[in-house]
Design an enzyme around this catalytic site. Structure first.
Site: not given
Ligand code: IVH
Length: 686
Positions: A451, A52-55, A431, A100-101, A154, A446, A334, A131, A135, A133, A428, A246, A194
């Site tokens: 086609c 409430a105070e925040y509001d 076609c 990307s990783l 990205r 084919c 993974k 860390e 999703d 990963k 096919c 991250y 993320e």
């Molecule tokens: S580091 C090269 N850290 O994974 C550095 N990525 O394939 C790349 N992701 O596009 C990012 N957790 O969406 C990093 N702890 C984490 C992550 C992370 C998830 C995702 C991110 C990135 C994809 C890389």
């Protein structure tokens, strides 16, 4: 913990009693205070005042902003409700590529990564940041002088979509960085993280959507992506999005020395980091951490699909470099994919853009790891026979890498005897053309080059985001174009007129106009690598298309290249080279290239030089004639290495206006020669 001095008084003056100058001061104080409580509530989970105070504080600010609209700032906490809808999301070029990783599944592969790092760094010990990963989807955030300026997805790694207005509605994203004793507010900070939707919130959100008869999402990641890529940020504002930061990107003005320090710095600046993160000093400990996270996975309030390990020292990142679009200093390990059992209702043959017939099993729909799977590719006839897959079988289906589902094996115990063997058709299905399977090849095709199924798939590929990026060229429209005889090869696309298009079912004048414009625009902006990729030459993916473009300068040169020139390309194998030769020797393809050129689709690429071969350069400050990205591209085009930190391995530091202090100091320390823009231009060949 330092308490914030409160600006709120028992009886704050009403807005009407304030002069404009006073109102401005009060608005600034209120914003600071709201941002402070936001951080306590959303990031620290430890609020100091009641809702409430925040509001009340927020209402005070809203009253001022209502009376003096010109006092509204984009980073005002009142803006978190969303901005007016947009026509389309713009694009933003990332200052440095978003990589990307590389992902592995097995412990051995992970240990191999560890060993390679040790070997390459010539070190006995390695320290990594571990860390989860997450999703969700990765987003880049740019803060200038502590204020959030832009946020982008990205995209293709180089350029992403501008989602700034949407990101501003996410409470966990500070609109201003917190002041910290230990870290001066960075002048320019580029951080990545993320954006995700927590599991519980996702379930509730989907229930709500269903009740309101709106679209539901297959998993939290799709929901997060769908919510972030809205044109109307008021919709995003109502979606339960969160973020974990991250990474501090190399182009930031002051980056600490290690990844764990980056995480600490981000935390101190009010950017939410993940509490599970740890520093790890041995491969065994890393394996232990992976197992622990794997056990904790289902208890976490958000989805993770593995663990990420990053070499801790950032100067080691430069030494290790990148391969393709993957850094060699990090790896995603993974979790094992998820599996379910279901029944094959029937098998259909689908025709792809190379004419390949792919058998696809239509399944009784089943949910795997939150996604409904209703069909799965069986790849080819040999695969069907190897696994002895029959119509009516029960099969184990797995989502490899949690994305593309595939059949692991048949559950033989469940066979009733009524299952039927399957053979790909000899004609096919689209076609009626003859289906051939050359000796020694797994794939049946084919044989009819015209086609319609092949043509449709080629057009879709040609127009896709990574190729010509033609907005609005979706599956249904492509089918109409082919079925109505408007497009017989890719070059015909560039002759389509609004009149042609409005003849089609459900195509209005306006959409026709936009499509014609999109096609015209694609011609202007297409680069040679994208065009080569878009042609759909067998085995030529984006990376190879880039290499071919850098070697051959234009499509004509590629078409006229001798086999030897092709074979000499780095990493080019015999199969791939001969596939390219076969493609370009085909009369139809040669004609296509000519027709494309005649219609103005003929981008050129500068040949890659070698003036900087073996040299490492760092660019600091602003150059007059090019952006930092362009300077780095120019270095790479001459086979040099463009890195972001100065070390004893640096050959030249290119100094522009307002150079970074650390870089200048490091150059002096390591006795690195500094050069100005003029000299740099000479080095890269003007
Ligand atoms: S580091 C090269 N850290 O994974 C550095 N990525 O394939 C790349 N992701 O596009 C990012 N957790 O969406 C990093 N702890 C984490 C992550 C992370 C998830 C995702 C991110 C990135 C994809 C890389």
């Amino acid at each position: 913990m330092a308490k914030k001095k409160s600006t709120s008084r028992k009886n704050p003056p009403k807005v009407d009693d304030l002069t404009k100058k006073e109102a401005k001061k009060r608005a600034e104080a209120l914003r600071d205070e709201l941002e402070y409580h936001n951080h306590r509530y959303y990031i620290l989970d430890d609020p100091e005042i009641s809702d409430a105070e925040y509001d009340r504080l927020k209402a005070d600010l809203e009253a001022i902003e209502e009376k003096y609209p010109d006092l509204v700032t984009p980073d005002s906490p009142t803006r978190r409700v969303g901005a007016p809808p947009k026509e389309e999301l713009g694009t933003i070029r990332h200052e440095t590529r978003m990589l990307s990783l590389r992902a592995v599944q097995e412990e051995d592969d992970f240990r191999h990564f560890w060993q390679t790092c040790l070997d390459e760094l010539n070190a006995k010990r390695l320290s990594v940041a571990a860390e989860p990963k997450y999703d969700g989807l990765s987003v880049e955030f740019v803060y200038d002088n502590g204020r959030l300026e832009t946020a982008s997805t990205r995209g293709d790694g180089e350029t992403g979509e501008d989602v700034t207005a949407n990101v501003r509605t996410i409470h966990e994203v500070p609109l201003r960085l917190r002041e910290s004793k230990d870290h001066a507010t960075p002048r320019h900070l580029v951080v990545r993280g993320e954006v995700y939707m927590p599991k519980k919130e996702f379930a509730a959100f989907n229930r709500r959507q269903e009740k309101e008869g709106k679209k539901t999402f297959a998993n939290p990641r799709n929901a997060a992506a769908g919510s972030l890529r809205q044109l109307d940020s008021k919709i995003t504002a109502r979606r339960p999005l969160r973020v974990f930061f991250y990474e501090i990107a190399p182009s930031s003005s002051n980056r600490p020395d290690t990844q764990t320090q980056c995480l600490e710095m981000m935390k101190a600046l009010g950017l939410k980091t993940n509490p599970e993160t740890e520093r790890i000093e041995s491969a065994d400990k890393a394996v232990e951490w992976y197992r622990k996270m794997s056990d904790r996975r289902d208890k976490l309030p958000y989805e993770i699909d593995g663990c990420v390990f990053k070499v801790n020292r950032l100067d080691d990142h430069e030494k290790l470099g990148t391969r393709a679009a993957n850094p060699r200093w990090a790896i995603a390990w993974k979790f094992p994919p998820r599996r379910e059992t279901t029944k094959i209702k029937r098998i259909e043959a689908q025709v792809g853009r190379t004419g390949a017939l792919t058998p696809v099993a239509i399944l009784e729909p089943v949910r795997i790891g939150g996604v409904e799977v209703s069909h799965v590719s069986l790849h080819n006839q040999d695969e069907i026979e190897r696994k002895d897959i029959r119509i009516g079988d029960h099969v184990h289906v797995e989502r490899a890498g949690d994305v593309i589902p595939h059949v692991v094996r048949v559950v033989e115990q469940k066979r009733s005897g009524h299952e039927k063997k399957y053979r790909l058709p000899k004609k096919c299905p689209v076609c009626g053309g003859e289906v051939v399977r050359p000796e020694g090849e797994a794939v049946a095709r084919c044989n009819n080059a015209s086609c319609p199924a092949r043509l449709k798939e080629s057009i879709r590929h040609f127009g896709s985001r990574q190729a010509l990026d033609i907005d609005g060229l979706g599956e249904k429209l492509v089918a109409q174009l082919v079925d109505n005889g408007l497009v017989e090869d890719l070059a015909d696309l560039f002759e389509l007129s609004v009149d042609d298009l409005t003849q089609l079912d459900r195509m209005g004048e306006k959409s026709a106009q936009s499509l014609v414009e999109a096609i015209g625009k694609s011609k202007e902006k297409v680069t040679l690598p994208r065009l080569i990729y878009g042609l759909g030459i067998p085995h030529v993916g984006r990376a190879l298309a880039g290499d071919l473009a850098a070697t051959f300068e234009s499509l004509d040169e590629l078409i006229d290249a001798d086999d030897d020139d092709l074979m000499q390309l780095e990493g080019m194998g015999r199969t791939v080279a001969s596939a390219i030769v076969q493609w370009r020797d085909n009369r139809r393809n040669r004609k296509l290239i000519r027709r494309l050129r005649e219609r103005g689709v003929d981008p050129k690429q500068k040949r890659r030089g070698s003036r900087l071969k073996g040299k490492t350069l760092v660019v600091t400050g602003t150059l007059d004639s090019m952006t930092r990205d362009e300077a780095q591209e120019a270095i790479r085009a001459q086979r040099g290495r463009a890195t972001s930190g100065v070390s004893e391995n640096t050959d030249w530091l290119v100094v522009g206006d307002n150079p970074g202090r650390t870089k200048m100091r490091d150059a002096e320390k390591h006795d690195v020669e500094t050069i100005d823009e003029k000299r740099f231009r000479e080095l890269i060949g003007g």
